[in-house]
Design a protein around this motif. Structure first.
Motif, mmCIF file in Angstrom:
data_model
loop_
_atom_site.group_PDB
_atom_site.id
_atom_site.type_symbol
_atom_site.label_atom_id
_atom_site.label_comp_id
_atom_site.label_asym_id
_atom_site.label_seq_id
_atom_site.Cartn_x
_atom_site.Cartn_y
_atom_site.Cartn_z
ATOM 1 N N GLU A 1 0.777 -1.116 0.080
ATOM 2 C CA GLU A 1 -0.202 0.070 0.076
ATOM 3 C C GLU A 1 1.034 1.177 0.235
ATOM 4 O OE1 GLU A 1 -4.019 1.876 2.407
ATOM 5 O OE2 GLU A 1 -3.192 -0.341 2.809
ATOM 6 N N LEU A 2 0.621 2.181 -1.000
ATOM 7 C CA LEU A 2 1.337 3.434 -0.927
ATOM 8 C C LEU A 2 0.602 4.665 -0.880
ATOM 9 C CD1 LEU A 2 3.026 2.631 -4.688
ATOM 10 C CD2 LEU A 2 4.031 2.005 -2.450
ATOM 11 N N PRO A 3 1.191 5.602 -0.332
ATOM 12 C CA PRO A 3 0.381 6.787 0.035
ATOM 13 C C PRO A 3 0.246 7.500 -1.364
ATOM 14 C CG PRO A 3 2.478 7.082 0.697
ATOM 15 C CD PRO A 3 2.339 5.652 0.607
ATOM 16 N N ASN A 4 -1.152 7.969 -1.763
ATOM 17 C CA ASN A 4 -1.218 8.486 -3.044
ATOM 18 C C ASN A 4 -2.271 9.871 -2.803
ATOM 19 O OD1 ASN A 4 -3.360 8.019 -5.518
ATOM 20 N ND2 ASN A 4 -1.361 7.954 -6.045
ATOM 21 N N ASP A 5 -1.664 10.725 -3.819
ATOM 22 C CA ASP A 5 -2.625 11.883 -4.154
ATOM 23 C C ASP A 5 -3.472 11.696 -5.378
ATOM 24 O OD1 ASP A 5 -1.975 13.161 -1.628
ATOM 25 O OD2 ASP A 5 -0.247 13.410 -2.469
ATOM 26 N N TYR A 6 -2.391 11.361 -6.255
ATOM 27 C CA TYR A 6 -3.140 11.410 -7.617
ATOM 28 C C TYR A 6 -2.753 9.960 -8.459
ATOM 29 C CZ TYR A 6 -4.086 16.159 -7.302
ATOM 30 O OH TYR A 6 -4.593 17.622 -6.685
ATOM 31 N N VAL A 7 -3.525 9.436 -9.279
ATOM 32 C CA VAL A 7 -3.287 8.274 -10.163
ATOM 33 C C VAL A 7 -3.581 8.635 -11.634
ATOM 34 C CG1 VAL A 7 -3.989 5.773 -10.662
ATOM 35 C CG2 VAL A 7 -3.927 6.743 -8.407
ATOM 36 N N PHE A 8 -2.383 8.485 -12.479
ATOM 37 C CA PHE A 8 -2.722 8.561 -13.960
ATOM 38 C C PHE A 8 -2.455 7.172 -14.730
ATOM 39 C CE2 PHE A 8 -1.141 12.871 -12.471
ATOM 40 C CZ PHE A 8 -2.017 13.609 -13.166
ATOM 41 N N ILE A 9 -3.489 6.850 -15.467
ATOM 42 C CA ILE A 9 -3.708 5.559 -16.039
ATOM 43 C C ILE A 9 -3.382 5.895 -17.589
ATOM 44 C CG2 ILE A 9 -5.042 3.631 -16.532
ATOM 45 C CD1 ILE A 9 -6.764 4.318 -13.825
ATOM 46 N N PHE A 10 -2.242 5.207 -18.113
ATOM 47 C CA PHE A 10 -2.040 5.071 -19.553
ATOM 48 C C PHE A 10 -1.855 3.591 -19.986
ATOM 49 C CE2 PHE A 10 -0.393 8.877 -17.968
ATOM 50 C CZ PHE A 10 -0.824 9.903 -18.686
ATOM 51 N N ILE A 11 -3.041 3.069 -20.308
ATOM 52 C CA ILE A 11 -2.906 1.423 -20.590
ATOM 53 C C ILE A 11 -3.783 1.533 -21.989
ATOM 54 C CG2 ILE A 11 -2.667 0.552 -18.225
ATOM 55 C CD1 ILE A 11 -5.719 0.011 -18.326
ATOM 56 N N GLY A 12 -3.380 2.484 -22.816
ATOM 57 C CA GLY A 12 -4.159 2.461 -24.082
ATOM 58 C C GLY A 12 -5.767 2.872 -24.028
ATOM 59 N N GLY A 13 -6.470 2.423 -25.207
ATOM 60 C CA GLY A 13 -7.872 2.855 -25.224
ATOM 61 C C GLY A 13 -8.504 1.690 -26.006
ATOM 62 N N THR A 14 -9.835 1.823 -26.095
ATOM 63 C CA THR A 14 -10.749 0.673 -26.521
ATOM 64 C C THR A 14 -11.396 1.254 -27.959
ATOM 65 O OG1 THR A 14 -12.604 1.742 -25.383
ATOM 66 C CG2 THR A 14 -11.218 -0.282 -24.563
ATOM 67 N N LEU A 15 -11.075 0.614 -28.928
ATOM 68 C CA LEU A 15 -11.203 0.975 -30.093
ATOM 69 C C LEU A 15 -12.699 0.949 -30.370
ATOM 70 C CD1 LEU A 15 -8.677 -0.686 -32.485
ATOM 71 C CD2 LEU A 15 -8.905 1.757 -31.988
ATOM 72 N N PRO A 16 -13.439 1.983 -30.997
ATOM 73 C CA PRO A 16 -14.793 1.908 -31.260
ATOM 74 C C PRO A 16 -15.586 0.904 -32.220
ATOM 75 C CG PRO A 16 -13.947 3.634 -32.833
ATOM 76 C CD PRO A 16 -12.870 2.930 -32.113
ATOM 77 N N TYR A 17 -15.050 -0.384 -32.301
ATOM 78 C CA TYR A 17 -15.465 -1.245 -33.346
ATOM 79 C C TYR A 17 -16.626 -1.638 -33.023
ATOM 80 C CZ TYR A 17 -10.920 -1.510 -35.637
ATOM 81 O OH TYR A 17 -9.635 -1.201 -36.457
ATOM 82 N N ASP A 18 -17.084 -1.692 -31.653
ATOM 83 C CA ASP A 18 -18.494 -2.029 -31.119
ATOM 84 C C ASP A 18 -19.597 -1.343 -32.109
ATOM 85 O OD1 ASP A 18 -17.650 -4.466 -29.760
ATOM 86 O OD2 ASP A 18 -17.789 -3.379 -27.916
ATOM 87 N N LEU A 19 -19.271 -0.075 -32.060
ATOM 88 C CA LEU A 19 -20.098 1.005 -32.777
ATOM 89 C C LEU A 19 -20.233 0.567 -34.269
ATOM 90 C CD1 LEU A 19 -21.849 3.462 -32.931
ATOM 91 C CD2 LEU A 19 -19.723 4.584 -32.985
ATOM 92 N N LEU A 20 -18.909 0.346 -34.874
ATOM 93 C CA LEU A 20 -18.952 0.176 -36.324
ATOM 94 C C LEU A 20 -19.406 -1.147 -36.608
ATOM 95 C CD1 LEU A 20 -15.248 1.120 -36.991
ATOM 96 C CD2 LEU A 20 -17.195 2.531 -37.105
ATOM 97 N N LYS A 21 -19.498 -2.044 -35.775
ATOM 98 C CA LYS A 21 -19.940 -3.465 -36.209
ATOM 99 C C LYS A 21 -21.613 -3.260 -36.041
ATOM 100 C CE LYS A 21 -15.949 -6.340 -34.967
ATOM 101 N NZ LYS A 21 -15.491 -7.322 -33.960
ATOM 102 N N LYS A 22 -22.083 -2.586 -35.126
ATOM 103 C CA LYS A 22 -23.184 -2.210 -34.961
ATOM 104 C C LYS A 22 -24.037 -1.592 -35.841
ATOM 105 C CE LYS A 22 -26.498 -0.427 -31.586
ATOM 106 N NZ LYS A 22 -26.569 0.274 -30.181
#
Length: 436
Positions: free
Chosen positions: A404-425
């Protein structure tokens, strides 16, 4: 005597000119082989986006492609042939193919061992769904230059060949996304006097540019924008490029609505009905999707991720001082953001990455992050995952158990989800490209 003198001069010239050249050539090739072997071990050879495919039977090993590549270390001459040694660095500039004197290079998507999924479009960037167009990174080809050219060609085709609106409530086209592709499409629509609206899911325009850490250098080329003229940039800080787009938007009063995330597109009475997350609807004969490949930020799916201290992008690093900050991810965006935050006043920066090393970052970032780690400016916890985010701390799962680490802010950079569900729909066909 004259013959002996001539022979002596010839031998002398060979030793003075050819031998040093040969030695330099061999050293360079041995270094290239070493780089290639290291890249193979780290799994960095293959490229998955737009990249060069080299016909070894045609290549003459002149090295023109190596010198032309603006990224550096993507290509080297190995055993007399141009070879990809760091494919992950390739972003598809295409200069290698342009300068090859024998036409040994073509640009392809995907790799022999990994396919890439892209929407199927024709030469005018229209999908199999008539009236739906896709431009920019979502089509698998990056770079601002490519986005601009695709947008211009696409809108020109719509202006000349597609039906226009029939009532005041309808638009000739709806542009989804306000990055370089979407903004160029907006300018083109204005040029051809089309009735349009551009919808952007973020609160600001700019697309992928906005997600670069502050002061990241964007590689680009001068591009010709409709109505505006030439945008003359080669290497430019993100802020300068972003400000240029803002000035263009204001100068031409482009019709852009921000915070309008598109969640569905349906056909209604012969028109496309574009629905947003806020419940608003827009109608048009044509829809241009300029969404980029980043899509919506991918989330960790852990307790506490909804807290206000969690972010998926870093714009102003100087706003964070005297903080305990966790950066999650192991790509260029993660390490660049961590370094930007470490440059501020009295920050305690930790990177959590599920891998055992930074394998997919650029060489320049690899060298810089190592220096930050050695100087104690950044702590990295490899083979770790976030278990929970609390108001004043974070819990990580590591090989040695939970911490457990003391923390004030978290930044998440693990990519994005492509809008392929919308395209297929909506019926857009998705195809696979393997780079074969």
């Amino acid at each position: 005597m004259e013959t002996l003198a001539t022979l002596g001069i010839t031998i002398f010239l060979i030793f003075v000119i050819f031998v040093p050249y040969y030695i330099r050539f061999r050293r360079k090739e041995e270094l290239a082989k070493k780089k290639l072997e290291e890249a193979k071990i780290d799994g960095l050879v293959e490229a998955y986006g737009l990249h060069p495919k080299i016909d070894q039977n045609v290549c003459i090993g002149c090295g023109s492609c190596v010198k032309a590549c603006p990224e550096g270390d993507v290509l080297e001459v190995v055993e007399g042939k141009a070879t990809i040694i760091n494919g992950y660095k390739c972003v598809g500039h295409g200069l290698c193919a342009q300068v090859c004197p024998v036409g040994a290079i073509e640009l392809v998507l995907g790799s022999p061992t990994k396919v890439i999924e892209v929407p199927e479009v024709d030469e005018n960037y229209q999908t199999n769904v008539e009236g739906i167009f896709i431009i920019g990174e979502l089509g698998g080809i990056g770079l601002i230059r490519n986005a601009v050219e695709q947008a211009k060609k696409c809108i020109e085709y719509i202006a000349k060949n597609r039906p226009k609106s029939e009532t005041q409530e309808q638009y000739d086209l709806i542009i989804v996304g306000a990055g370089p592709a979407g903004l160029t499409a907006s300018l083109s629509a204005l040029k051809y006097k089309l009735k349009y609206i551009t919808l952007e899911q973020e609160e600001n325009i700019g697309g992928t540019i906005l997600h670069y850490p502050r002061q990241k250098i964007v590689m680009t080329f001068p591009v010709e924008l409709p109505l505006y003229g030439k945008l003359k940039f080669y290497e430019v800080p993100k802020e300068t490029l972003y400000q240029a787009w803002i000035e263009i938007v204001n100068k031409f009063s482009l019709n852009i609505k921000t915070e309008q995330k598109v969640v569905d597109i349906v056909v209604e009475d012969g028109l496309f009905k574009v629905l947003t997350e806020k419940g608003e609807s827009y109608y048009a004969k044509n829809v241009v999707l300029a969404l980029g490949r980043r899509g919506s930020p991918r989330k960790l799916g852990v307790p506490g991720e909804e807290l206000g201290k969690v972010s998926y992008k870093l714009i102003e690093a100087e706003n964070y001082n005297n903080c305990n900050i966790l950066v999650v991810g192991g790509g260029d965006s993660a390490v660049e953001s961590a370094m930007a935050l470490a440059n501020q006043i009295n920050n305690n920066i930790t990177i959590s990455y599920r891998g055992d090393a930074f394998k997919s970052i650029k060489q320049r970032n690899r060298e810089r992050i190592q220096k930050y780690i050695q100087e104690g400016k950044i702590k990295v916890i490899f083979n770790s995952n976030v278990k929970e985010i609390k108001p004043n701390s974070v819990i990580l799962k590591t090989l040695n158990g939970e911490i457990e680490l003391p923390n004030d802010y978290v930044f998440i950079f693990i990519g994005g989800t492509l809008p392929y569900d919308l395209l297929k729909k909506i019926g857009v066909k998705i195809i696979q490209k393997s780079g074969n």
